[in-house]
Design a protein around this motif. Structure first.
Motif, PDB file in Angstrom:
ATOM      1  N   THR A   1       0.846  -1.208   0.000  1.00 11.78           N
ATOM      2  CA  THR A   1       0.000   0.000   0.000  1.00 11.78           C
ATOM      3  C   THR A   1       0.875   1.249   0.000  1.00 11.78           C
ATOM      4  N   ILE A   2       1.872   1.256   0.877  1.00  8.39           N
ATOM      5  CA  ILE A   2       2.746   2.433   1.001  1.00  8.39           C
ATOM      6  C   ILE A   2       3.557   2.617  -0.293  1.00  8.39           C
TER       7      ILE A   2
ATOM      8  N   LEU B   1       1.395   4.086  -3.025  1.00  8.68           N
ATOM      9  CA  LEU B   1       1.075   5.504  -2.805  1.00  8.68           C
ATOM     10  C   LEU B   1       2.282   6.393  -3.117  1.00  8.68           C
ATOM     11  N   VAL B   2       3.462   5.935  -2.685  1.00  9.00           N
ATOM     12  CA  VAL B   2       4.675   6.728  -2.922  1.00  9.00           C
ATOM     13  C   VAL B   2       4.960   6.795  -4.423  1.00  9.00           C
TER      14      VAL B   2
ATOM     15  N   LYS C   1       2.635   9.287  -5.999  1.00  8.97           N
ATOM     16  CA  LYS C   1       2.996  10.651  -5.607  1.00  8.97           C
ATOM     17  C   LYS C   1       4.204  11.149  -6.431  1.00  8.97           C
TER      18      LYS C   1
ATOM     19  N   THR D   1       5.432   0.532  11.437  1.00 12.88           N
ATOM     20  CA  THR D   1       4.134   1.192  11.249  1.00 12.88           C
ATOM     21  C   THR D   1       3.092   0.739  12.268  1.00 12.88           C
TER      22      THR D   1
ATOM     23  N   ILE E   1      -1.571   5.072   7.506  1.00 12.06           N
ATOM     24  CA  ILE E   1      -1.008   4.910   6.160  1.00 12.06           C
ATOM     25  C   ILE E   1      -0.383   6.228   5.702  1.00 12.06           C
ATOM     26  N   SER E   2      -1.104   7.300   5.992  1.00  6.75           N
ATOM     27  CA  SER E   2      -0.614   8.592   5.524  1.00  6.75           C
ATOM     28  C   SER E   2       0.696   8.999   6.228  1.00  6.75           C
TER      29      SER E   2
ATOM     30  N   GLN F   1       3.460   6.909   4.628  1.00  6.42           N
ATOM     31  CA  GLN F   1       3.770   7.447   3.300  1.00  6.42           C
ATOM     32  C   GLN F   1       4.626   8.711   3.420  1.00  6.42           C
ATOM     33  N   ASP F   2       4.251   9.587   4.348  1.00  8.70           N
ATOM     34  CA  ASP F   2       4.999  10.837   4.525  1.00  8.70           C
ATOM     35  C   ASP F   2       6.436  10.567   4.957  1.00  8.70           C
TER      36      ASP F   2
END
Ligand code: DC
Length: 230
Positions: A25-26, A29-30, A33, A205, A210-211, A214-215
């Motif tokens: 998932t991470i 997302l990365v 982005k 984690t 999740i956010s 990701q950050d």
């Protein structure tokens, strides 16, 4: 980043970690982005497992299995995975398929057969990939290596929630045991075992959203990128 980089100059973010840690998932997302390509290396092992089961191949016949791995007819299109032209996105996500994938992944012949296929995903402007040996074996010169983990209990809870949301019945105790067994097998095999390499950053984690996870990855990447540019 331009399109004329040498293959080994194309930035790779390698995210390794145990099963159900959320690394997929991470990583996805990365990748979105940053506008990078994405490789789910576990899907390749799961595809080998699915094809092995479909063809009723003898799982002791390592050369035959390596042939299956080398000749997989796979297409990754957006978020859909095709094997021999058939959509198998959900078929490869079953627990049975994951367990067989973990068993087959211990065979050096299969890992070797998948190596080049994985390296071909390194395309401009960059790649985010997740698995067990992305930073240690497949992309040893990745610009950023992360070992992403969470407690086995939290991983079992997350997997349980995911399955429930899909309407699939699951038992949390069984899931926890499966996760622990898989961790044990993936970490203790002799070739490319799951372990945090010394040059990988640890991202636990267990208590992150999740956010937030990701950050953290994006922040590390931006720090490295800023250093390269000066
Ligand atoms: O990440 P996953 O759960 O989809 O992976 C399925 C299995 O494949 C996992 O138990 C171990 C194996 N695997 C591996 O050995 N090396 C990788 N790079 C990715 C997955």
């Amino acid at each position: 980043m331009n399109d004329y980089l040498q293959a080994d100059e194309i930035p790779v973010i390698a995210i390794d970690g145990p099963s159900a840690s959320g690394k997929g998932t991470i990583a996805q997302l990365v990748a979105k982005k940053l506008g990078f390509h994405y490789l789910d290396s576990g899907a390749l092992y799961r595809l080998v497992a699915l094809k092995t089961a479909q063809s009723q191949a003898d799982i002791e016949d390592k050369d035959l299995l390596a042939d299956i791995a080398r000749n997989l007819n796979v297409l990754f299109k957006n978020e859909v995975i095709y094997l021999d032209g058939k959509n198998v996105t959900d078929d490869i996500r079953t627990e049975e398929c994951g367990i067989l994938a973990s068993q087959l992944a211990a065979y050096p012949q299969i890992r070797e057969a998948l190596t080049e296929r994985q390296r071909k995903f390194r395309q401009p402007p960059g790649l985010v990939t997740d698995g067990r040996d992305m930073g240690s074996v497949i992309f040893p010169n990745a610009i950023l290596k992360i070992f992403l983990t969470a407690s086995a209990e939290i991983r079992a809870q997350r997997r349980y929630k995911q399955l429930k949301e899909k309407g699939i019945n699951a038992n949390i105790i069984d899931l926890l045991q499966d996760i622990q067994k898989r961790d044990e097998r993936d970490s203790n095999r002799s070739i490319a075992p799951l372990q945090q390499s010394t040059d990988a950053k640890l991202l636990d984690t267990t208590s992150l959203t999740i956010s937030q996870a990701q950050d953290a990855v994006l922040c590390w990447y931006n720090e490295i990128f800023a250093k390269i540019r000066v």
